[in-house]
Design a protein around this motif. Sequence first.
Motif, PDB file in Angstrom:
ATOM      1  N   MET A  54       0.848  -1.082  -0.064  1.00  0.00           N
ATOM      2  CA  MET A  54      -0.038   0.079   0.075  1.00  0.00           C
ATOM      3  C   MET A  54       0.999   1.281   0.028  1.00  0.00           C
ATOM      4  N   ALA A  55       0.698   2.271  -1.031  1.00  0.00           N
ATOM      5  CA  ALA A  55       1.532   3.426  -1.095  1.00  0.00           C
ATOM      6  C   ALA A  55       1.524   4.161   0.108  1.00  0.00           C
ATOM      7  N   GLN A  56       2.517   4.608   0.670  1.00  0.00           N
ATOM      8  CA  GLN A  56       2.455   5.738   1.741  1.00  0.00           C
ATOM      9  C   GLN A  56       2.926   7.019   1.135  1.00  0.00           C
ATOM     10  N   TYR A  57       2.345   8.353   1.401  1.00  0.00           N
ATOM     11  CA  TYR A  57       2.681   9.432   1.056  1.00  0.00           C
ATOM     12  C   TYR A  57       3.156  10.446   2.285  1.00  0.00           C
ATOM     13  N   LYS A  58       3.830  11.342   1.887  1.00  0.00           N
ATOM     14  CA  LYS A  58       4.361  12.359   2.660  1.00  0.00           C
ATOM     15  C   LYS A  58       4.407  13.830   2.118  1.00  0.00           C
ATOM     16  N   LEU A  59       3.783  14.875   2.787  1.00  0.00           N
ATOM     17  CA  LEU A  59       3.686  16.221   2.681  1.00  0.00           C
ATOM     18  C   LEU A  59       4.565  16.880   3.528  1.00  0.00           C
ATOM     19  N   ASP A  60       5.492  17.753   3.287  1.00  0.00           N
ATOM     20  CA  ASP A  60       6.301  18.681   4.096  1.00  0.00           C
ATOM     21  C   ASP A  60       5.922  20.145   3.809  1.00  0.00           C
ATOM     22  N   ILE A  61       5.758  20.631   4.761  1.00  0.00           N
ATOM     23  CA  ILE A  61       5.294  22.270   4.603  1.00  0.00           C
ATOM     24  C   ILE A  61       5.932  23.319   5.671  1.00  0.00           C
ATOM     25  N   ALA A  62       6.444  23.984   4.904  1.00  0.00           N
ATOM     26  CA  ALA A  62       7.526  25.208   5.315  1.00  0.00           C
ATOM     27  C   ALA A  62       6.894  26.373   5.447  1.00  0.00           C
ATOM     28  N   PHE A  63       6.917  27.057   6.856  1.00  0.00           N
ATOM     29  CA  PHE A  63       6.546  28.322   6.909  1.00  0.00           C
ATOM     30  C   PHE A  63       7.893  29.260   7.512  1.00  0.00           C
ATOM     31  N   THR A  64       7.889  30.581   7.305  1.00  0.00           N
ATOM     32  CA  THR A  64       9.028  31.420   7.723  1.00  0.00           C
ATOM     33  C   THR A  64       8.432  31.877   9.185  1.00  0.00           C
ATOM     34  N   ASN A  65       9.355  32.273  10.059  1.00  0.00           N
ATOM     35  CA  ASN A  65       8.849  32.695  11.388  1.00  0.00           C
ATOM     36  C   ASN A  65       7.533  33.982  11.067  1.00  0.00           C
ATOM     37  N   GLN A  66       7.972  34.918  10.411  1.00  0.00           N
ATOM     38  CA  GLN A  66       6.884  35.926   9.991  1.00  0.00           C
ATOM     39  C   GLN A  66       5.485  35.357   9.481  1.00  0.00           C
ATOM     40  N   GLN A  67       5.599  34.441   8.645  1.00  0.00           N
ATOM     41  CA  GLN A  67       4.445  33.605   8.218  1.00  0.00           C
ATOM     42  C   GLN A  67       3.695  33.075   9.481  1.00  0.00           C
ATOM     43  N   LEU A  68       4.493  32.422  10.357  1.00  0.00           N
ATOM     44  CA  LEU A  68       3.710  31.946  11.361  1.00  0.00           C
ATOM     45  C   LEU A  68       3.129  33.029  12.397  1.00  0.00           C
ATOM     46  N   GLU A  69       3.636  34.172  12.583  1.00  0.00           N
ATOM     47  CA  GLU A  69       3.182  35.035  13.338  1.00  0.00           C
ATOM     48  C   GLU A  69       2.098  35.645  12.561  1.00  0.00           C
ATOM     49  N   ASN A  70       1.874  35.835  11.642  1.00  0.00           N
ATOM     50  CA  ASN A  70       0.515  36.181  10.788  1.00  0.00           C
ATOM     51  C   ASN A  70      -0.340  35.247  10.911  1.00  0.00           C
ATOM     52  N   LEU A  71      -0.222  34.004  10.809  1.00  0.00           N
ATOM     53  CA  LEU A  71      -1.159  32.832  10.791  1.00  0.00           C
ATOM     54  C   LEU A  71      -1.760  33.060  12.332  1.00  0.00           C
ATOM     55  N   TYR A  72      -0.766  33.064  13.264  1.00  0.00           N
ATOM     56  CA  TYR A  72      -1.261  33.343  14.577  1.00  0.00           C
ATOM     57  C   TYR A  72      -2.319  34.452  14.928  1.00  0.00           C
ATOM     58  N   GLN A  73      -1.996  35.407  14.466  1.00  0.00           N
ATOM     59  CA  GLN A  73      -2.534  36.796  14.610  1.00  0.00           C
ATOM     60  C   GLN A  73      -4.040  36.724  13.871  1.00  0.00           C
ATOM     61  N   THR A  74      -4.112  35.760  12.642  1.00  0.00           N
ATOM     62  CA  THR A  74      -5.315  35.784  11.943  1.00  0.00           C
ATOM     63  C   THR A  74      -6.102  34.437  12.532  1.00  0.00           C
ATOM     64  N   ASN A  75      -5.525  33.601  13.584  1.00  0.00           N
ATOM     65  CA  ASN A  75      -6.130  32.659  13.752  1.00  0.00           C
ATOM     66  C   ASN A  75      -6.473  31.437  12.645  1.00  0.00           C
ATOM     67  N   SER A  76      -5.510  31.715  11.769  1.00  0.00           N
ATOM     68  CA  SER A  76      -5.764  30.669  10.666  1.00  0.00           C
ATOM     69  C   SER A  76      -4.877  29.383  10.850  1.00  0.00           C
ATOM     70  N   SER A  77      -5.327  28.461  10.030  1.00  0.00           N
ATOM     71  CA  SER A  77      -4.965  27.054  10.016  1.00  0.00           C
ATOM     72  C   SER A  77      -4.622  26.618   8.681  1.00  0.00           C
ATOM     73  N   VAL A  78      -3.718  25.489   8.726  1.00  0.00           N
ATOM     74  CA  VAL A  78      -3.537  24.771   7.287  1.00  0.00           C
ATOM     75  C   VAL A  78      -4.582  23.839   7.017  1.00  0.00           C
ATOM     76  N   ILE A  79      -5.051  23.928   5.997  1.00  0.00           N
ATOM     77  CA  ILE A  79      -6.401  23.041   5.476  1.00  0.00           C
ATOM     78  C   ILE A  79      -5.777  21.985   4.385  1.00  0.00           C
ATOM     79  N   ILE A  80      -5.987  20.808   4.653  1.00  0.00           N
ATOM     80  CA  ILE A  80      -5.768  19.740   3.560  1.00  0.00           C
ATOM     81  C   ILE A  80      -7.134  19.017   3.335  1.00  0.00           C
TER      82      ILE A  80
END
Length: 209
Positions: free
Chosen positions: A1-27
């Motif tokens: 059975m195939a196994q898949y992997k997705l790696d997602i990178a953010f910068t520190n500034q992007q993380l701050e922006n996501l936190y301030q807007t209460n945003s999540s990553v959606i898959i």
Amino acid sequence: MAQYKLDIAFTNQQLENLYQTNSSVIIAKPSEGNATPNVAWQSFKALGANTLTWREEYGIYVSSTELTHGAQLDQLSNTEIGAIMDQVYTMNPSGVITGPASGGVPNSFALLNEYKNKPYMTAGLFQDATVNGTEIIGNATSAAPVLLASTAVMTPYTTIYVWIQSQVVSNTVCTLVTSPMTEFKFGGGTNDIAIAYNSETGLFYTPQS
């Protein structure tokens, strides 16, 4: 059975922006070809380096949830992970899913609805995953209404969609998408994909592109 992997990178500034807007990553995953997803399979708060892994195997579930944005997809009946394609499962009048039996659709899962207590039910596929080391069990990847005495045909795809949004949680109906979605195709020899976020476009990209 195939196994898949997705790696997602953010910068520190992007993380701050996501936190301030209460945003999540959606898959999310499409359920029929290139159709827009209608279920948030995974939703999580981002870290600098994120990893999502999953095996390409599914279960079939049935719910009474109406397909309205934000509705939680509670599973009233289901099969185990590892349901078989090209066969037909049946939700019988007692609410139990039985099968599989012959008579399915090639490269798809099928469920015959014989549950008589409602004029229609919601049916779909679910799939386990691991997000940043935490195992997530049984989140739905698709959802569609199926009438009594009708058969739901559910075709799985290895394509995923990734986007940023607030107030969306895992395993819910998501029909109101408020930011750009980026499509990535697994399968055909592609098992691992690494992506990063572009704050200016709201899209994700592979760093070498």
